[in-house]
Scaffold this active site. Structure first.
Site, PDB file in Angstrom:
ATOM      1  N   GLU A 199       0.817  -1.224   0.000  1.00 12.79           N
ATOM      2  CA  GLU A 199       0.000   0.000   0.000  1.00 12.79           C
ATOM      3  C   GLU A 199       0.849   1.272   0.000  1.00 12.79           C
ATOM      4  O   GLU A 199       0.606   2.200   0.768  1.00 12.79           O
ATOM      5  CB  GLU A 199      -0.970  -0.015   1.189  1.00 12.79           C
ATOM      6  CG  GLU A 199      -1.998  -1.116   1.088  1.00 12.79           C
ATOM      7  CD  GLU A 199      -3.066  -1.066   2.184  1.00 12.79           C
ATOM      8  OE1 GLU A 199      -2.985  -0.191   3.078  1.00 12.79           O
ATOM      9  OE2 GLU A 199      -3.999  -1.899   2.141  1.00 12.79           O
ATOM     10  N   GLU A 231      -5.662  -8.505  -0.407  1.00 11.09           N
ATOM     11  CA  GLU A 231      -6.409  -8.146   0.803  1.00 11.09           C
ATOM     12  C   GLU A 231      -7.858  -7.918   0.412  1.00 11.09           C
ATOM     13  O   GLU A 231      -8.146  -7.032  -0.393  1.00 11.09           O
ATOM     14  CB  GLU A 231      -5.850  -6.878   1.482  1.00 11.09           C
ATOM     15  CG  GLU A 231      -4.512  -7.061   2.171  1.00 11.09           C
ATOM     16  CD  GLU A 231      -4.127  -5.851   3.011  1.00 11.09           C
ATOM     17  OE1 GLU A 231      -5.040  -5.192   3.566  1.00 11.09           O
ATOM     18  OE2 GLU A 231      -2.920  -5.562   3.107  1.00 11.09           O
TER      19      GLU A 231
END
Length: 502
Positions: free
Chosen positions: A175, A294
């Site tokens: 991320e 995710e």
């Protein structure tokens, strides 16, 4: 009570693609009680000689999880992997800045590899491209995968691991588009760093696969330009790009909530389109695949997490207690992944134990299955083979966030080796059963062997250590007559209809 009819046609020759078994992966981060009190609790009555909870291991084995992403997550962007190897008594306690806890480093790379092997899984290793970078990434690959005769491989041997771990799949950070991330970068900065890390990692071990960071979610202001810009650098060096997405029902609007998988579908389509744009721009023959590493429901625990005191060891963070409607959305999300099996080759339910997870534990006590355990279990067990492209005609509804939402969310998987066909179906209708007519005439001499149903009259029902209120039954009504499967899908239900030849 009235009923609504939906129709579906399944043909074994109408194929989306082979389902990579890693689509049923999961995720363990050094966060909350995922590791300490989750998979590892040396003083627990069910702990083995390595300190791992065997009751948790048995539940993970039931799920047949093929790959587990580790050690993060936001955690990895501040993690020094060297802290987690070597003699335990010499390991440092660190301030863990991503989640504001104390990391004891009692579990590290080698221990996690041992655990993964014990539950019949592989490790998907993430490297720190936040506070660290190229040098540490190549060193970790050398430590894990090089046989012997070099500094880092010989150090692994000195730590008691003569044979290399042979970790195949590696994430280039986590991320990095997020301002919350330690070492947050622009797409241009990340692309340059990631491609250089990728280069040396593959020089150390040319057999590994690499995952480039995509957007943290589809609502990021830089999406999908982040993918387009970063892939300008990493496209030729990596094999996958990541996607992350969580959903919640904060407004208590169940019709909109159960339609969130439509948003997930659009997210996947947009990332595919962006990858193919870069492919065309580069005049490349290479197709980039997706790692949805995710995904889950996450919102129940937000208020409790805000009240936690910082700098404790393994506090109860992100411990969502899932209800029945969460299981329905998870089922639809699994169906969405299967609908894109030609491009989504890896997916990780985040996470596996205690932290937004299908498995919950008590410290020193019991382990149990959350409501979302069951759709995940069914898809992992019966969703192996080829993802088929069904033709579906379903009545639809409008809601606050979406229009034209089909009541029937469904797909089919053909396991040619086992001569089995499985239909996964969610009925989103909150008040009426859905009569399913599924044409399977292309599958001669098949018969219905099981119709599993997950249903409950309370959408907010949860499972606890004391009572499993939400669990499947095998009393579904599916029957096959003249090539047509007829089944009544109860209102608000997850269904698994299994057919077999003979």
């Amino acid at each position: 009570m009235t009923s609504t009819t939906a129709k579906m046609v399944v043909d074994k020759d109408h194929r989306i693609g082979e389902i990579d078994r890693r689509i049923y992966g999961s995720f363990i981060e050094h966060l909350g009680r995922a590791v300490y009190g989750g998979i590892y609790e040396p003083n627990h009555p069910h702990a083995n000689e390595s300190g791992f909870r065997t009751d948790v291991m048995e539940l993970v084995k039931q799920l047949n999880v093929p790959i587990v992403r580790y050690p993060g997550g936001n955690f990895v962007s501040g993690y020094n992997w060297e802290d987690g190897v070597g003699p335990r008594e010499q390991r440092s306690r660190r301030l863990e800045l991503a989640w504001r806890t104390i990391e004891t480093n009692q579990v590290g790379t080698n221990e996690f590899v041992d655990w993964a092997r014990a539950v019949n899984s592989e490790v998907m290793m993430a490297v720190n491209l936040g506070t660290r970078g190229i040098d540490d990434a190549r060193n970790l690959v050398e430590y894990c995968n090089h046989p012997q005769g070099s500094y880092w491989s010989d150090l692994r041997i000195a730590h008691g691991y003569q044979q290399p771990h042979r970790i195949k799949t590696w994430c280039l950070g986590n991320e990095m588009d997020g301002p919350w991330q330690i070492g947050h970068q622009t797409a241009e900065e990340y692309g340059r760093l990631a491609v250089e890390a990728a280069k040396v990692m593959k020089w150390v071990d040319p057999t590994i696969e690499l995952v480039s960071c995509g957007s943290s979610n589809s609502s990021m202001p830089t999406f999908p330009q982040w993918e387009a810009t970063s892939l300008e650098h990493t496209y030729d060096a990596v094999d996958y790009i990541s996607l992350h997405q969580y959903y919640g029902n904060r407004s208590d609007d169940t019709p909109s909530y159960l339609a969130k998988s439509l948003d997930m579908d659009q997210f996947i389509r947009t990332v595919i389109a962006t990858c193919d744009f870069v492919k065309a721009k580069k005049r490349s023959k290479k197709t980039l695949y997706l790692s949805f590493d995710e995904w889950n429901v996450w919102y129940h625990s937000n208020e409790a997490d805000q009240q936690l005191e910082p700098w404790s060891v393994a506090p109860p963070q992100l411990e969502d207690v899932y209800n029945f409607e969460d299981a329905l959305l998870v089922g639809s999300m699994l169906i969405t992944l299967l609908k894109h099996a030609d491009r989504v080759k890896i997916a990780c339910m985040a996470q596996l134990v205690n932290v937004i997870a299908p498995i919950m534990t008590e410290n020193g006590g019991r382990a149990w299955k959350q409501t979302i355990f069951y759709p995940y279990l069914h898809a992992s067990l019966y969703g192996r083979g080829v993802s088929l492209q069904p033709i579906i005609a379903s009545p639809k509804y409008d809601c606050a966030e979406f229009t034209d939402v089909p009541y029937l969310e469904a797909t089919a998987v053909y396991n040619e080796a086992q001569e089995e066909l499985t239909v996964f179906a969610v009925n989103r209708h909150l008040e009426e059963p859905l009569l399913l007519e599924c044409d399977v005439r292309n599958f001669e001499n098949y018969r219905v062997v099981e119709h599993l149903v997950l249903e409950h009259d309370d959408l907010k029902a949860v499972n606890t250590a004391d009572e499993e209120r939400v669990k499947p039954h095998a009393d579904g009504t599916a029957e096959l007559t003249e090539g047509i499967v007829h089944a009544s899908l109860p209102q608000a239900s997850w269904n698994v209809i299994r057919l077999r030849k003979g």
